[in-house]
Design a protein around this motif. Sequence first.
Motif, PDB file in Angstrom:
ATOM      1  N   LEU A 575       0.809  -1.215   0.000  1.00 27.03           N
ATOM      2  CA  LEU A 575       0.000   0.000   0.000  1.00 27.03           C
ATOM      3  C   LEU A 575       0.841   1.263   0.000  1.00 27.03           C
ATOM      4  N   ARG A 576       2.144   1.145   0.101  1.00 26.46           N
ATOM      5  CA  ARG A 576       2.997   2.326   0.115  1.00 26.46           C
ATOM      6  C   ARG A 576       3.481   2.681  -1.294  1.00 26.46           C
ATOM      7  N   ARG A 577       3.977   1.714  -2.011  1.00 26.65           N
ATOM      8  CA  ARG A 577       4.464   1.952  -3.377  1.00 26.65           C
ATOM      9  C   ARG A 577       3.964   0.826  -4.275  1.00 26.65           C
ATOM     10  N   PRO A 578       2.724   0.814  -4.624  1.00 29.31           N
ATOM     11  CA  PRO A 578       2.151  -0.266  -5.442  1.00 29.31           C
ATOM     12  C   PRO A 578       2.632  -0.187  -6.887  1.00 29.31           C
ATOM     13  N   THR A 579       2.796  -1.370  -7.526  1.00 28.39           N
ATOM     14  CA  THR A 579       3.258  -1.424  -8.912  1.00 28.39           C
ATOM     15  C   THR A 579       2.519  -2.447  -9.758  1.00 28.39           C
ATOM     16  N   VAL A 580       1.643  -3.262  -9.170  1.00 25.56           N
ATOM     17  CA  VAL A 580       0.975  -4.320  -9.933  1.00 25.56           C
ATOM     18  C   VAL A 580       0.107  -3.732 -11.040  1.00 25.56           C
ATOM     19  N   HIS A 581      -0.600  -2.666 -10.775  1.00 23.89           N
ATOM     20  CA  HIS A 581      -1.479  -2.088 -11.796  1.00 23.89           C
ATOM     21  C   HIS A 581      -0.670  -1.504 -12.956  1.00 23.89           C
ATOM     22  N   HIS A 582       0.533  -1.010 -12.688  1.00 22.09           N
ATOM     23  CA  HIS A 582       1.381  -0.549 -13.781  1.00 22.09           C
ATOM     24  C   HIS A 582       1.854  -1.727 -14.631  1.00 22.09           C
ATOM     25  N   ARG A 583       2.199  -2.838 -13.975  1.00 21.61           N
ATOM     26  CA  ARG A 583       2.675  -3.999 -14.714  1.00 21.61           C
ATOM     27  C   ARG A 583       1.610  -4.555 -15.656  1.00 21.61           C
ATOM     28  N   LEU A 584       0.389  -4.572 -15.196  1.00 21.93           N
ATOM     29  CA  LEU A 584      -0.678  -5.217 -15.970  1.00 21.93           C
ATOM     30  C   LEU A 584      -1.550  -4.221 -16.724  1.00 21.93           C
ATOM     31  N   GLY A 585      -1.238  -2.922 -16.638  1.00 26.75           N
ATOM     32  CA  GLY A 585      -2.012  -1.908 -17.356  1.00 26.75           C
ATOM     33  C   GLY A 585      -3.426  -1.766 -16.824  1.00 26.75           C
ATOM     34  N   LEU A 586      -3.621  -1.802 -15.510  1.00 24.39           N
ATOM     35  CA  LEU A 586      -4.942  -1.731 -14.888  1.00 24.39           C
ATOM     36  C   LEU A 586      -5.143  -0.374 -14.226  1.00 24.39           C
ATOM     37  N   ASN A 587      -6.361  -0.144 -13.800  1.00 22.34           N
ATOM     38  CA  ASN A 587      -6.730   1.098 -13.133  1.00 22.34           C
ATOM     39  C   ASN A 587      -6.402   0.964 -11.664  1.00 22.34           C
ATOM     40  N   GLY A 588      -5.666   1.914 -11.103  1.00 20.93           N
ATOM     41  CA  GLY A 588      -5.257   1.831  -9.724  1.00 20.93           C
ATOM     42  C   GLY A 588      -6.058   2.690  -8.785  1.00 20.93           C
ATOM     43  N   LYS A 589      -7.196   3.254  -9.218  1.00 18.71           N
ATOM     44  CA  LYS A 589      -7.974   4.141  -8.350  1.00 18.71           C
ATOM     45  C   LYS A 589      -8.844   3.365  -7.370  1.00 18.71           C
ATOM     46  N   ILE A 590      -9.260   2.180  -7.719  1.00 14.77           N
ATOM     47  CA  ILE A 590     -10.102   1.352  -6.846  1.00 14.77           C
ATOM     48  C   ILE A 590      -9.351   0.041  -6.621  1.00 14.77           C
ATOM     49  N   GLY A 591      -9.265  -0.351  -5.345  1.00 17.57           N
ATOM     50  CA  GLY A 591      -8.531  -1.581  -5.064  1.00 17.57           C
ATOM     51  C   GLY A 591      -8.726  -2.038  -3.634  1.00 17.57           C
ATOM     52  N   LEU A 592      -7.664  -2.544  -3.024  1.00 19.36           N
ATOM     53  CA  LEU A 592      -7.727  -3.151  -1.696  1.00 19.36           C
ATOM     54  C   LEU A 592      -8.142  -2.136  -0.642  1.00 19.36           C
ATOM     55  N   THR A 593      -7.567  -0.939  -0.690  1.00 17.26           N
ATOM     56  CA  THR A 593      -7.912   0.067   0.318  1.00 17.26           C
ATOM     57  C   THR A 593      -9.374   0.467   0.200  1.00 17.26           C
ATOM     58  N   SER A 594      -9.899   0.455  -1.015  1.00 19.50           N
ATOM     59  CA  SER A 594     -11.322   0.790  -1.185  1.00 19.50           C
ATOM     60  C   SER A 594     -12.203  -0.262  -0.530  1.00 19.50           C
ATOM     61  N   VAL A 595     -11.822  -1.540  -0.651  1.00 22.78           N
ATOM     62  CA  VAL A 595     -12.617  -2.604  -0.038  1.00 22.78           C
ATOM     63  C   VAL A 595     -12.494  -2.559   1.475  1.00 22.78           C
ATOM     64  N   LEU A 596     -11.302  -2.313   1.987  1.00 25.43           N
ATOM     65  CA  LEU A 596     -11.110  -2.307   3.433  1.00 25.43           C
ATOM     66  C   LEU A 596     -11.804  -1.121   4.096  1.00 25.43           C
ATOM     67  N   THR A 597     -11.909  -0.002   3.394  1.00 28.73           N
ATOM     68  CA  THR A 597     -12.604   1.156   3.964  1.00 28.73           C
ATOM     69  C   THR A 597     -14.108   1.077   3.761  1.00 28.73           C
ATOM     70  N   GLY A 598     -14.584   0.074   2.988  1.00 27.47           N
ATOM     71  CA  GLY A 598     -16.017  -0.087   2.770  1.00 27.47           C
ATOM     72  C   GLY A 598     -16.585   0.763   1.660  1.00 27.47           C
ATOM     73  N   SER A 599     -15.716   1.446   0.930  1.00 29.94           N
ATOM     74  CA  SER A 599     -16.215   2.284  -0.168  1.00 29.94           C
ATOM     75  C   SER A 599     -16.508   1.487  -1.431  1.00 29.94           C
ATOM     76  N   SER A 600     -16.106   0.202  -1.442  1.00 24.20           N
ATOM     77  CA  SER A 600     -16.356  -0.618  -2.623  1.00 24.20           C
ATOM     78  C   SER A 600     -16.405  -2.072  -2.191  1.00 24.20           C
ATOM     79  N   THR A 601     -17.010  -2.905  -3.008  1.00 21.65           N
ATOM     80  CA  THR A 601     -17.067  -4.339  -2.748  1.00 21.65           C
ATOM     81  C   THR A 601     -15.967  -5.042  -3.527  1.00 21.65           C
ATOM     82  N   VAL A 602     -15.777  -6.317  -3.167  1.00 18.55           N
ATOM     83  CA  VAL A 602     -14.759  -7.094  -3.854  1.00 18.55           C
ATOM     84  C   VAL A 602     -15.105  -7.250  -5.322  1.00 18.55           C
ATOM     85  N   GLU A 603     -16.383  -7.503  -5.604  1.00 14.34           N
ATOM     86  CA  GLU A 603     -16.787  -7.705  -6.991  1.00 14.34           C
ATOM     87  C   GLU A 603     -16.544  -6.462  -7.829  1.00 14.34           C
ATOM     88  N   ASP A 604     -16.752  -5.282  -7.232  1.00 12.03           N
ATOM     89  CA  ASP A 604     -16.541  -4.042  -7.979  1.00 12.03           C
ATOM     90  C   ASP A 604     -15.054  -3.699  -8.108  1.00 12.03           C
TER      91      ASP A 604
END
Length: 757
Positions: A575-604
């Motif tokens: 969570l400090r210096r993430p790089t997986v989304h850069h490697r795979l060309g994905l969107n990094g705005k929604i992810g693990l922190t969003s699920v843990l804070t309850g702002s998003s579900t796992v499916e989303d």
Amino acid sequence: MAPQTPEYLLSEPDQHVVTPPTESAGTTDISLSEAVLTLRKRKYVILAVALLGVIYGFYKGSTQPRLFEAYGRIEIRSGSSNQYRVGGGVSDSAGFARMPTEVAILKSDTLLFTVAQDLDLANNPEFLGLKQKPPHVDVEDPAVRQNIVNQMQGAVDVTAMTKTDIIRIGCKTLSAKLSADIVNKLIDEYITRSVESRVKSQIRASAFLTTTLDDLKHQVETSQEQVIDLQKRLGVLALDPTHNQITSSLETLTAAAGEAQIQRILAESRYRVLSGMDPDALDESIGKSAGGTNSQLSNLRSQLELLKAEYARLTAPLNLGPKNPQVQALHDQIDELSREIDKEQTALLLRAKETLVAARANEDETRAALEAEKSDAYRLRDDLVEYTIRQREFESSRTLYEGLLSRLQTAGVQAGLESTEIDIIDQAMPPPAPSLQPRNTIVLINTMVAAVLGIILAFILESLDTGLRSVAEIEAVSGLPSLALIPRSRRAGVDASGLTIAQRNLATLSSPKSQFSEAFRALRTSLLLSTAGKPPNVILLTSATPSEGKTTISTNLACVLAQRDVRVLLIDADLRRPTVHHRLGLNGKIGLTSVLTGSSTVEDAVQHIPEVPTLDILVSGPVPPFPTEMLGSETMEKLLAYCRGIYSHIVIDSPPLLSVTDGVVLAHDADAVVLIVRHGKSGKQTVRRARDLLIRAGAPVTGITINAVDLSSPEYYGYYGYSGYSGYSGYSGYGSGGVDSTAWESQSGSTEKGDKQ
């Protein structure tokens, strides 16, 4: 409207027990194969040192001085002492044992300095190795003296020939004549020194013996006078202390006292017997004591018996009556004999008593004289002890004096017999040509020495190298088994224009038949078989320090796991210096922190890549202010428990262990923890520290994965063995290079460097 908490976050997480692995305390011994690998690894160091040895050998062989060596031989014998020695001969072993002493004398500083002084070598340019004559120096100067002696020690060689009495003396200088002169002069000085030392030793010995003899002579005379005085005082005859007047008198008195005691005992016993026995039996006792002869008392008793018999006959009834004059006369005779017998008995007892009294007096007088003699003997006892001591001193001094006198008389003859004979066998002659060592020999010797030094230097460098470069070393340091070796992979001449971002950054997709991809399949197999009962569900990948390639391994491992047609979830927990989304060309705005804070579900929050349909990716999302607290929260546990029921495998990419504690926190909920070690980068202490953190936290550490391995190095050559397979070589452009996490870059719109950790 605030988002509702997902149902899976409200459920209780599954409970599972993790048993930490046991740390191995064994140590690996250095084997011959490891030594060979070290030599192959450091071969350039060894070759460089050996090359320096060759160069130095050529230089030394080309610049060696033209020295002329002259030598001579001498024989050293012990003279005629072996045949005419007074005290016996000397064995050959004693002669051989003397040779090292003679060699040391020939190499002594004093003898060499005498030769240098006589030949004026301190001012000789040929000896000093100078082309011009040097300024004159004084050889008595201590610095000049020491310098010239050191040069003589290096120029002169003295060797004892084995099992002989011959010594070889050689000398090397720039002049042939000078070399011969030094050897001949050294031999002459050695012979002169041998003669002078023998004469001086004889003079010293004679002076010592003469002085000692004078003292001993005076001591012997004094001791003899003291012995004679004591002899006169004690009455000793001749020189034997056992024969003297006191001893003789004491022996006589002792014998007399014994005889007197015997006489007294006999007299006393006779008196006691006579006084206590029947008077009528005295005549029998006297007869027995007198040797069987009748005594006067016995005669009287016999007459009395005869008279009594006659009296009885006359007074019988038919004979004369008692009034008859003849009978009365016979009765008077009987009375007279009875009175004489009584008188004789009384006289006999009186004589026995007088004999007893005389015997007692004789015994007393004899014992008194014996006691007086003993008193005199006791008084003279100390004088006898002193006499014995003086006698022994006299005998000892006389023996020593006679021995030294004999040695002094034979000293001259003995010195001549024991003189060392030195014969010159070979006189030193000027050599016709200089003695040069072959250049090839010099080069060979220097090369061999340099090669040995290079090997030693190679092992020293290997011991000082703290980097981990072999499987055995890494396993020994970490105490963990090796799960797989990931080869080094770099970009090569492969046309990547038609590849997606995921294919360009995942070699397992772009080169599925390369050594790189096969290494991940080996890692997958090791992980699936690492736990008993069932394969691990949650797999945590971490490293000790940044930039060890854990993100690259996490993404490729998730890809090969998903290729088994099972659902796999890849979670970017850095969570400090993430790089997986850069490697795979994905969107990094929604992810693990969003699920843990309850702002998003796992499916989303879960994203996909079209190349691997069964692979879901949960990127890190926005960077939170407190990553450790969020990863260690109860919500994270519930999230993993929920995902366990959906996915067959959950691969978590975590931060480095020694930088932050996020990896240690996540290790509690993992079924298998894999420690990534970068080949040649990770140090021994960092790997031990990371392992200890996981062990103390109770993490289920499965093993280690070695990343960025150069399979062309000696210790890994042919490790996987795919280089010779037909059809696999076509992938060498991408797969034979390696996993270099810093070389992977995302090709998205905002190009960023990957895995800077």
